[in-house]
Write a protein that holds these residues in place. Structure first.
Motif, PDB file in Angstrom:
ATOM      1  N   ASN A   1       0.688  -0.972  -0.545  1.00  0.00           N
ATOM      2  CA  ASN A   1       0.203   0.432  -0.459  1.00  0.00           C
ATOM      3  C   ASN A   1       0.723   1.484   0.035  1.00  0.00           C
ATOM      4  O   ASN A   1       0.774   2.336  -0.969  1.00  0.00           O
ATOM      5  CB  ASN A   1      -1.060   0.146   0.978  1.00  0.00           C
TER       6      ASN A   1
ATOM      7  N   ALA B   1       0.436   4.007  -3.176  1.00  0.00           N
ATOM      8  CA  ALA B   1       0.751   4.889  -2.462  1.00  0.00           C
ATOM      9  C   ALA B   1       1.723   5.989  -2.951  1.00  0.00           C
ATOM     10  O   ALA B   1       1.076   7.678  -3.569  1.00  0.00           O
ATOM     11  CB  ALA B   1       0.162   5.447  -1.225  1.00  0.00           C
ATOM     12  N   GLN B   2       2.724   5.747  -3.050  1.00  0.00           N
ATOM     13  CA  GLN B   2       3.266   6.688  -2.660  1.00  0.00           C
ATOM     14  C   GLN B   2       3.753   6.249  -4.434  1.00  0.00           C
ATOM     15  O   GLN B   2       3.555   8.056  -5.055  1.00  0.00           O
ATOM     16  CB  GLN B   2       5.194   5.703  -2.378  1.00  0.00           C
TER      17      GLN B   2
ATOM     18  N   PHE C   1       1.378   5.838  -6.756  1.00  0.00           N
ATOM     19  CA  PHE C   1       0.159   6.956  -7.164  1.00  0.00           C
ATOM     20  C   PHE C   1      -0.130   8.092  -6.699  1.00  0.00           C
ATOM     21  O   PHE C   1      -0.452   9.209  -7.357  1.00  0.00           O
ATOM     22  CB  PHE C   1      -0.855   6.488  -6.529  1.00  0.00           C
ATOM     23  N   TYR C   2       0.616   8.703  -5.945  1.00  0.00           N
ATOM     24  CA  TYR C   2       0.571  10.484  -5.598  1.00  0.00           C
ATOM     25  C   TYR C   2       0.878  10.817  -6.259  1.00  0.00           C
ATOM     26  O   TYR C   2       1.628  11.941  -6.301  1.00  0.00           O
ATOM     27  CB  TYR C   2       0.615   9.955  -4.156  1.00  0.00           C
TER      28      TYR C   2
ATOM     29  N   THR D   1       4.689  14.859  -0.167  1.00  0.00           N
ATOM     30  CA  THR D   1       4.284  13.622  -0.019  1.00  0.00           C
ATOM     31  C   THR D   1       4.454  12.874   1.341  1.00  0.00           C
ATOM     32  O   THR D   1       3.242  12.434   1.778  1.00  0.00           O
ATOM     33  CB  THR D   1       3.758  12.339  -0.749  1.00  0.00           C
TER      34      THR D   1
ATOM     35  N   PHE E   1       1.369  10.733   3.607  1.00  0.00           N
ATOM     36  CA  PHE E   1       2.001   9.225   3.938  1.00  0.00           C
ATOM     37  C   PHE E   1       1.604   9.175   5.286  1.00  0.00           C
ATOM     38  O   PHE E   1       1.512   7.914   6.114  1.00  0.00           O
ATOM     39  CB  PHE E   1       3.368   9.278   3.564  1.00  0.00           C
TER      40      PHE E   1
ATOM     41  N   ILE F   1      -2.134   8.502   5.533  1.00  0.00           N
ATOM     42  CA  ILE F   1      -2.318   7.179   5.234  1.00  0.00           C
ATOM     43  C   ILE F   1      -1.347   6.070   6.237  1.00  0.00           C
ATOM     44  O   ILE F   1      -2.288   4.825   6.600  1.00  0.00           O
ATOM     45  CB  ILE F   1      -0.908   6.933   3.562  1.00  0.00           C
TER      46      ILE F   1
END
Length: 602
Positions: free
Chosen positions: A45, A49-50, A52-53, A302, A306, A309
């Motif tokens: 994840n 997420a990294q 994607f973001y 980010t 993060f 997240i």
């Protein structure tokens, strides 16, 4: 460690870990799997997420920066267009026309002064312009500068690279860097030079040239926002950088490359640092606006995301672990209890297991186990009952063998007395025998009090004293508390008989038979001893081993011992000590049984 042993170690380690995992308990397996899944999920994840973001931020930054550079380009175009229109009005002014048409008249100095004043007034109306030059065909010029005048490098416009092109345009403007090499700035700055051909308003013949210099620093001052992660705007035109970025590494990279071929967005490494390089090309002036942004900027952008997240995932992982461990406990705890109950069966504890009240798989397993326990218990009870019946049958058989033995001996003695005409003694013997059997039969009961058993022995020895007067005497040391304890019938008489016939009579001397009884450590201790002949240890082993079947002593002693072993279900209840010419002592340690156990034995 050798290379071979290290290789074996490397190969065996995964096998060892695999065996350790599969040999561990279900609870440990579930916990290991849960924790591994959580770590894998968090790792995946975070990576997703990294990526994607970062891409989202990259796209957003690309779009925003591209829009910014497009806006800057439009502002530059607008500013240059405004300056170009203003220059058009200046071409036909009388000051410009008179200066160029009367360059050789006596009024030239006055005309120069008037032109210079007009140029300074025009300079004030155009804040981005650094200097304005009016040059005639011979290279003589008059100008106005905001700070310093540029340094002319050529003596005549005819030597400039733009000379013919400018005449072909017939008054159209040309935008060149530093006048196309016609001059240079003294401070090393770059200028955008707007160059126009000045024609006569009367004859339309060329008179000279107008050069308006715009400082690139002034033109793009609003776009130079210094930032450690942002390079600022770098402008590349006509094969050179006309506006440098404050990031020298980026300037060097652009000088070595061809910005005309750069894509609109690309990833580049400059001085081992990763950048997002953005390129916007101005279609009007064919300029390249470039900007570079460090990727570390994205990471900084980010970080809050993060952290959120990670916090969310940690909360989710905690909840997942709680649910997983609760599920694990709900599954493995009943199984552990059921396994613990199953282990008790190894020690003969056949009890039902009660680990759950639900009808799930564990509940069905529990029911199946309890049914199995019931069946095993029933089989064991049937087997025990069968063994009890078999034991009772063996006990009865041994007892029935012992009963006639004494009777035969007694009848033989009576017959002897009758044949020897000792009728009165034979009569007394018959009466004593009847009393003996009345006591020994005990109304058919196989379990009698010790007091009754003692009376049987007394009557028996009374009979023997009639047969063998002045041969022996009997002594009793019986604890009063032991008299009411139950014992199997006829366990002392065969042993007393052995003491008399095989211990005392063979010696030909007067002997003593001693009977003791007491209670010790929840056991009834019975001891029968004599001071007769005795026997060797090897002969005693032969008697107890049944190797002297025809010997009366062997039958009486071994039969009694076997009866007591069967009755008490114990092989270690007796001890025999015997010495030649000193006598024999037999000691029994009999567990004191409860009334219900007496009933079962019967």
């Amino acid at each position: 460690m050798s290379a071979k042993s290290f290789s074996i170690f490397k190969k065996s380690r995964p096998v060892y870990l695999k065996q350790t995992f599969f040999n561990s308990s279900l609870a440990s397996k579930f916990k290991t799997i849960y924790i591994a899944l959580i770590i894998i999920c968090i790792f995946c994840n975070v990576i997703i997420a990294q990526v994607f973001y970062t891409n989202k931020v990259k796209n957003a930054v690309t779009k925003l920066t591209s829009q910014t550079m497009e806006t800057i380009s439009q502002n530059v175009d607008s500013s240059l267009n405004t300056i170009s229109k203003t220059s058009t009005y200046m071409l036909g002014t009388s000051d410009v026309q008179n200066y160029l048409q009367n360059s050789s008249s006596s009024r030239y100095s006055i005309l120069s002064k008037n032109l210079r004043n007009a140029l300074y007034l025009s300079l004030e109306s155009m804040p981005l312009v650094s200097s304005i030059l009016i040059i005639n065909e011979n290279g003589t010029y008059e100008g106005a500068a905001r700070y310093t005048m540029p340094k002319l490098l050529l003596s005549s416009p005819k030597e400039a690279s733009w000379y013919e092109k400018l005449h072909d345009l017939k008054g159209g403007p040309i935008f060149l860097i530093n006048g196309g090499g016609y001059f240079s700035s003294k401070d090393g700055s770059n200028y955008i030079s707007l160059i126009r051909l000045i024609n006569s308003t009367e004859t339309a013949h060329p008179l000279g040239y107008m050069v308006i210099n715009i400082s690139m620093d002034s033109l793009l001052s609003f776009a130079q926002d210094r930032n450690d992660s942002y390079s600022g705007i770098c402008v590349y035109a006509q094969g050179q950088i006309i506006l440098s970025s404050f990031n020298e590494s980026l300037n060097d990279y652009i000088k070595k490359s061809s910005p005309e071929n750069f894509p609109s967005a690309s990833d580049v490494f400059i001085e081992k640092e990763r950048y997002l390089l953005l390129n916007f090309q101005d279609s009007i002036y064919d300029w390249n606006y470039l900007s570079a942004i460090k990727y570390t900027t994205f990471s900084n952008e980010t970080k809050p995301f993060f952290l959120i997240i990670l916090l969310t995932m940690l909360i989710s992982a905690t909840l997942f672990l709680f649910i997983a461990f609760y599920t694990n406990q709900a599954l493995t705890t009943p199984l552990h209890r059921l396994m613990k109950a199953m282990k008790k069966t190894e020690n003969g504890d056949f009890k039902h297991a009660y680990v759950t009240n639900y009808k799930d798989e564990i509940g069905l397993l529990q029911e199946a186990y309890n049914e199995m326990v019931d069946k095993i218990q029933n089989l064991l009870e049937a087997k025990i009952h069968e063994q009890k019946l078999l034991r009772q049958a063996e006990l009865n058989t041994l007892q029935e063998q012992i009963k006639p033995h004494f009777l035969y001996n007694s009848l033989s003695a009576i017959a002897y007395l009758i044949t020897s005409e000792q009728n009165d003694t034979a009569y007394d013997l018959v009466i004593s025998l009847s009393e003996y059997y009345r006591e020994s039969l005990s109304k058919g009961s196989e379990i009698i009090p010790l007091s009754t058993e003692i009376n049987i022995v007394r009557n028996y020895l009374k009979l023997q004293k009639m047969r063998f007067p002045d041969i022996f005497d009997d002594v009793y040391e019986v604890q009063e508390e032991a008299l009411n304890l139950p014992v199997p019938r006829l366990i002392l008489q065969p042993l007393v008989e052995n003491s008399l016939y095989h211990g005392i009579i063979p010696t030909g001397e007067y002997g003593i038979i001693k009977i003791k009884a007491c209670i010790r450590n929840d056991h009834l201790i019975l001891c029968i001893s004599d001071n007769g002949l005795g026997m060797a240890s090897d002969r005693l082993l032969e008697i107890l081993g049944g190797k002297l079947e025809t010997n009366a002593m062997s039958f009486g002693l071994r039969g009694t011992v076997e009866r007591l072993k069967i009755f008490y279900d114990d092989k270690n209840i007796y001890q025999i000590n015997s010495t030649i010419n000193q006598g024999t002592e037999i000691t029994f340690s009999l567990p004191i049984q409860k009334p219900e156990e007496h009933h079962e034995s019967e």
